[in-house]
Scaffold this active site. Structure first.
Site, PDB file in Angstrom:
ATOM      1  N   GLY A 163       0.829  -1.198   0.000  1.00 34.02           N
ATOM      2  CA  GLY A 163       0.000   0.000   0.000  1.00 34.02           C
ATOM      3  C   GLY A 163       0.861   1.244   0.000  1.00 34.02           C
ATOM      4  O   GLY A 163       2.015   1.210   0.447  1.00 34.02           O
ATOM      5  N   GLN A 174       2.862   9.872   1.490  1.00 32.34           N
ATOM      6  CA  GLN A 174       4.207   9.296   1.557  1.00 32.34           C
ATOM      7  C   GLN A 174       5.113   9.746   0.411  1.00 32.34           C
ATOM      8  O   GLN A 174       6.320   9.618   0.492  1.00 32.34           O
ATOM      9  CB  GLN A 174       4.118   7.761   1.560  1.00 32.34           C
ATOM     10  CG  GLN A 174       3.491   7.208   2.828  1.00 32.34           C
ATOM     11  CD  GLN A 174       3.332   5.701   2.730  1.00 32.34           C
ATOM     12  OE1 GLN A 174       2.367   5.210   2.167  1.00 32.34           O
ATOM     13  NE2 GLN A 174       4.302   4.960   3.247  1.00 32.34           N
ATOM     14  N   CYS A 213       5.838  -0.452   7.196  1.00 35.23           N
ATOM     15  CA  CYS A 213       5.479   0.748   6.452  1.00 35.23           C
ATOM     16  C   CYS A 213       6.673   1.173   5.613  1.00 35.23           C
ATOM     17  O   CYS A 213       7.802   1.174   6.102  1.00 35.23           O
ATOM     18  CB  CYS A 213       5.101   1.857   7.443  1.00 35.23           C
ATOM     19  SG  CYS A 213       4.701   3.425   6.656  1.00 35.23           S
ATOM     20  N   LEU A 214       6.428   1.524   4.370  1.00 33.81           N
ATOM     21  CA  LEU A 214       7.522   1.963   3.500  1.00 33.81           C
ATOM     22  C   LEU A 214       8.188   3.230   4.029  1.00 33.81           C
ATOM     23  O   LEU A 214       9.329   3.518   3.684  1.00 33.81           O
ATOM     24  CB  LEU A 214       7.005   2.194   2.071  1.00 33.81           C
ATOM     25  CG  LEU A 214       6.504   0.938   1.344  1.00 33.81           C
ATOM     26  CD1 LEU A 214       5.927   1.302  -0.014  1.00 33.81           C
ATOM     27  CD2 LEU A 214       7.630  -0.090   1.195  1.00 33.81           C
ATOM     28  N   HIS A 247      -4.536   1.581   7.432  1.00 32.16           N
ATOM     29  CA  HIS A 247      -3.153   2.083   7.576  1.00 32.16           C
ATOM     30  C   HIS A 247      -2.923   3.262   6.624  1.00 32.16           C
ATOM     31  O   HIS A 247      -2.357   4.291   7.014  1.00 32.16           O
ATOM     32  CB  HIS A 247      -2.190   0.921   7.281  1.00 32.16           C
ATOM     33  CG  HIS A 247      -0.740   1.278   7.276  1.00 32.16           C
ATOM     34  ND1 HIS A 247       0.179   0.707   8.148  1.00 32.16           N
ATOM     35  CD2 HIS A 247      -0.013   2.117   6.480  1.00 32.16           C
ATOM     36  CE1 HIS A 247       1.389   1.213   7.887  1.00 32.16           C
ATOM     37  NE2 HIS A 247       1.304   2.056   6.873  1.00 32.16           N
ATOM     38  N   GLU A 248      -3.386   3.115   5.382  1.00 36.65           N
ATOM     39  CA  GLU A 248      -3.147   4.178   4.385  1.00 36.65           C
ATOM     40  C   GLU A 248      -4.006   5.419   4.661  1.00 36.65           C
ATOM     41  O   GLU A 248      -3.555   6.544   4.455  1.00 36.65           O
ATOM     42  CB  GLU A 248      -3.410   3.658   2.966  1.00 36.65           C
ATOM     43  CG  GLU A 248      -2.590   2.437   2.546  1.00 36.65           C
ATOM     44  CD  GLU A 248      -1.103   2.554   2.790  1.00 36.65           C
ATOM     45  OE1 GLU A 248      -0.577   3.684   2.793  1.00 36.65           O
ATOM     46  OE2 GLU A 248      -0.459   1.508   3.002  1.00 36.65           O
ATOM     47  N   HIS A 273      -2.301   7.541   7.058  1.00 43.11           N
ATOM     48  CA  HIS A 273      -1.284   8.405   6.435  1.00 43.11           C
ATOM     49  C   HIS A 273      -1.912   9.716   5.945  1.00 43.11           C
ATOM     50  O   HIS A 273      -1.326  10.782   6.099  1.00 43.11           O
ATOM     51  CB  HIS A 273      -0.647   7.716   5.217  1.00 43.11           C
ATOM     52  CG  HIS A 273       0.477   6.787   5.552  1.00 43.11           C
ATOM     53  ND1 HIS A 273       1.612   7.197   6.215  1.00 43.11           N
ATOM     54  CD2 HIS A 273       0.660   5.471   5.292  1.00 43.11           C
ATOM     55  CE1 HIS A 273       2.436   6.162   6.358  1.00 43.11           C
ATOM     56  NE2 HIS A 273       1.886   5.096   5.805  1.00 43.11           N
TER      57      HIS A 273
HETATM   58 ZN    ZN Z   1       2.635   3.185   5.736  1.00 43.40          ZN
END
Ligand code: ZN
Length: 169
Positions: free
Chosen positions: A46, A51, A91-92, A133-134, A137
């Protein structure tokens, strides 16, 4: 398409609250293509626009094993949620760290797809977790916010140290 640079914790830009997308047009679809390419290349399941330093309410996800089932959610809004599921999340934007987070097991979410059509989607398990989660963000929130302050500080210090070392070599 182009790969985009992913912001990393504790970059303050990750704390920006995204504003709604006003037009689903070719420019936005180009961004969606770039975000999908960036997510697949990372690799991740995701990616939120926040991000990649674009502060509009847009996220992409693909939790399929074959990486061929992308979902694009524009202006997502959770209508219903229930149940509890605990998942080891990564998480990226927090590379290398995985911690257990509890979220709703089932959600119903409304959004616009990449053609600008309003869609309602019911999801469970990993997809539901990923979407939550997204969306966090987009609200400037990270999964480390669910951890104790001591744990979050430890992760931040380690990431900052790694980045300093990368800068030296
Ligand atoms: Zn993330």
């Amino acid at each position: 398409m182009a790969k985009l640079k992913i912001l990393e914790f504790p970059d303050p830009r990750l704390r920006t609250k995204a504003t709604p997308v006003v037009a689903v047009d070719d420019e936005l679809r180009k961004l969606i293509g770039d975000m999908l390419e960036t997510m697949y290349a990372a690799p991740g399941i995701g990616l939120a626009a926040t991000q990649v330093d674009v502060h509009q309410r847009l996220l992409v996800t693909d939790v399929s094993v074959d990486r061929d089932d992308p979902h694009v959610l524009i202006n997502p809004e959770i209508l219903e949620k229930d149940g509890v599921i605990a998942t080891d999340e990564g998480c990226l934007s927090v590379p290398g760290y995985y911690e257990e987070v509890e979220r709703s097991e089932h959600i119903k979410v409304r959004f616009l797809d990449r053609e600008g059509v309003e869609v309602e989607l019911e999801s469970r398990g990993l997809l539901a977790v990923c979407i939550q989660h997204e969306i966090d963000h987009l609200d400037g929130k990270l999964f480390v916010d669910y951890l104790s302050e001591a744990k979050r500080t430890r992760i931040r210090k380690k990431l900052e140290k790694e980045r300093r070392q990368q800068a030296v070599v």
